[in-house]
Design an enzyme around this catalytic site. Sequence first.
Site, PDB file in Angstrom:
ATOM      1  N   TYR A   1     -47.787  -1.630  76.047  1.00 35.69           N
ATOM      2  CA  TYR A   1     -49.119  -1.317  76.559  1.00 35.69           C
ATOM      3  C   TYR A   1     -49.394   0.172  76.506  1.00 35.69           C
ATOM      4  CZ  TYR A   1     -47.298   0.516  81.013  1.00 35.69           C
ATOM      5  OH  TYR A   1     -46.671   1.271  81.969  1.00 35.69           O
TER       6      TYR A   1
ATOM      7  N   ARG B   1     -42.715 -23.412  71.607  1.00 32.86           N
ATOM      8  CA  ARG B   1     -41.913 -23.834  72.773  1.00 32.86           C
ATOM      9  C   ARG B   1     -41.110 -22.627  73.230  1.00 32.86           C
ATOM     10  NH1 ARG B   1     -36.662 -24.614  71.139  1.00 32.86           N
ATOM     11  NH2 ARG B   1     -36.482 -24.388  68.890  1.00 32.86           N
TER      12      ARG B   1
ATOM     13  N   LYS C   1     -42.983   1.884  75.735  1.00 34.97           N
ATOM     14  CA  LYS C   1     -43.880   1.589  76.860  1.00 34.97           C
ATOM     15  C   LYS C   1     -44.042   0.072  76.956  1.00 34.97           C
ATOM     16  CE  LYS C   1     -48.045   3.546  78.996  1.00 34.97           C
ATOM     17  NZ  LYS C   1     -47.521   3.828  80.324  1.00 34.97           N
TER      18      LYS C   1
ATOM     19  N   GLU D   1     -37.646  11.100  85.535  1.00 32.80           N
ATOM     20  CA  GLU D   1     -39.115  10.967  85.626  1.00 32.80           C
ATOM     21  C   GLU D   1     -39.433  10.137  86.854  1.00 32.80           C
ATOM     22  OE1 GLU D   1     -40.936   8.629  82.473  1.00 32.80           O
ATOM     23  OE2 GLU D   1     -39.206   7.310  82.326  1.00 32.80           O
TER      24      GLU D   1
ATOM     25  N   LEU E   1     -40.050   7.971  79.271  1.00 38.38           N
ATOM     26  CA  LEU E   1     -41.289   7.806  78.496  1.00 38.38           C
ATOM     27  C   LEU E   1     -41.889   9.194  78.211  1.00 38.38           C
ATOM     28  CD1 LEU E   1     -43.272   5.611  77.372  1.00 38.38           C
ATOM     29  CD2 LEU E   1     -44.712   6.230  79.313  1.00 38.38           C
TER      30      LEU E   1
HETATM   31  C1  LIG Z   1     -42.404   5.576  83.309  1.00 34.81           C
HETATM   32  C2  LIG Z   1     -43.563   6.451  82.985  1.00 34.81           C
HETATM   33  N1  LIG Z   1     -43.347   7.748  82.701  1.00 34.81           N
HETATM   34  C3  LIG Z   1     -44.364   8.592  82.429  1.00 34.81           C
HETATM   35  C4  LIG Z   1     -45.686   8.154  82.433  1.00 34.81           C
HETATM   36  C5  LIG Z   1     -46.811   9.125  82.126  1.00 34.81           C
HETATM   37  O1  LIG Z   1     -47.307   8.873  80.851  1.00 34.81           O
HETATM   38  P1  LIG Z   1     -48.803   9.307  80.462  1.00 34.81           P
HETATM   39  O2  LIG Z   1     -48.933  10.752  80.797  1.00 34.81           O
HETATM   40  O3  LIG Z   1     -48.881   9.051  79.013  1.00 34.81           O
HETATM   41  O4  LIG Z   1     -49.727   8.452  81.274  1.00 34.81           O
HETATM   42  C6  LIG Z   1     -45.952   6.808  82.711  1.00 34.81           C
HETATM   43  C7  LIG Z   1     -47.327   6.317  82.707  1.00 34.81           C
HETATM   44  O5  LIG Z   1     -47.616   5.195  83.008  1.00 34.81           O
HETATM   45  C8  LIG Z   1     -44.871   5.937  82.988  1.00 34.81           C
HETATM   46  O6  LIG Z   1     -45.086   4.636  83.260  1.00 34.81           O
END
Ligand SMILES: Cc1ncc(COP(=O)(O)O)c(C=O)c1O
Length: 285
Positions: A32, A100, A148, A180, A204
């Site tokens: 997503y 299935r 993501k 993070e 991420l």
């Molecule tokens: C785990 C995680 N880290 C960092 C971010 C920040 O990403 P962005 O600045 O692209 O929204 C998100 C955003 O949903 C996230 O879910």
Amino acid sequence: MDQVYLNGTYTPLSEACVPVLDRGFLFGDGVYEVIPVYSGKPFRVDQHLDRLERSLEGIRIANPMSREQWHRVIDELIERNTGDQDAALYLQITRGVMPRRDHGFGDDLEPTVLLTCQPMHYPSQAADTPGGRAITLEDSRWQDCHIKSINLLPNVLLRQQALDAGADEAILIRDGRAIEGSASNLFIVKDEVIKTPPRQRCMLGGITRDLILELCADNHLLAREIDISEDELHDADEIWMTSSTREILPITVLNQHKVGRGETGALWREVIRLYQEYKQQVMRS
Ligand SMILES: Cc1ncc(COP(=O)(O)O)c(C=O)c1O
């Protein structure tokens, strides 16, 4: 904002249905994006679509649309929903509906594509905002957090644990390093140096994070992509959590202790100003 896009059709949210054998429903098998929309304009949309492409590749789903088609669908959905309002555009692709239930997947499924729009509520960015609270928690997620994925169960449980503790966000610790948040990236400031963990497989790469690094570089603010130990986190002068929907949230209380003087810091005030200026420029262009 009740119009959604589902598999080629625009429809009211209440009428949008997905079959129960969709792999997103059964396995969380999909990816997503959340794209902020300011005054009817999608913000950093190509950066989001680039990351979407990397996430799709990471879980072996062929991108169901060309870049041009994505732009067309996103613009049309915004037009149908928000006019020139701010919104959060949610975009999800699952591997599709199987005949299935089976863990294995072939390569013949048609991906399910869903886009929705929701009103956006950002935290206060006034200089005297009390800021947010965070707690540290052990990172219980998988190794591939650079993808993501819609499979967000650890993130959901970690965020709820933070909320139950009266905090706004959990800062996740892996092998003694702060990585993070449960849905945000991490910045700290120490002795006027801005630091954020480097891109890595278990984090991420945020679009907001990248923009902040760009703004720092363009405005001669010293910013480093460098590991942050748990001790450094506790010793920080400022802590910020960043994401497309929270923008740059200053954290003024960590594990019930003040961060710095327990109020927003000078560098947060400077960077949030640059961020808002940049947004205004993009919206005017
Ligand atoms: C785990 C995680 N880290 C960092 C971010 C920040 O990403 P962005 O600045 O692209 O929204 C998100 C955003 O949903 C996230 O879910």
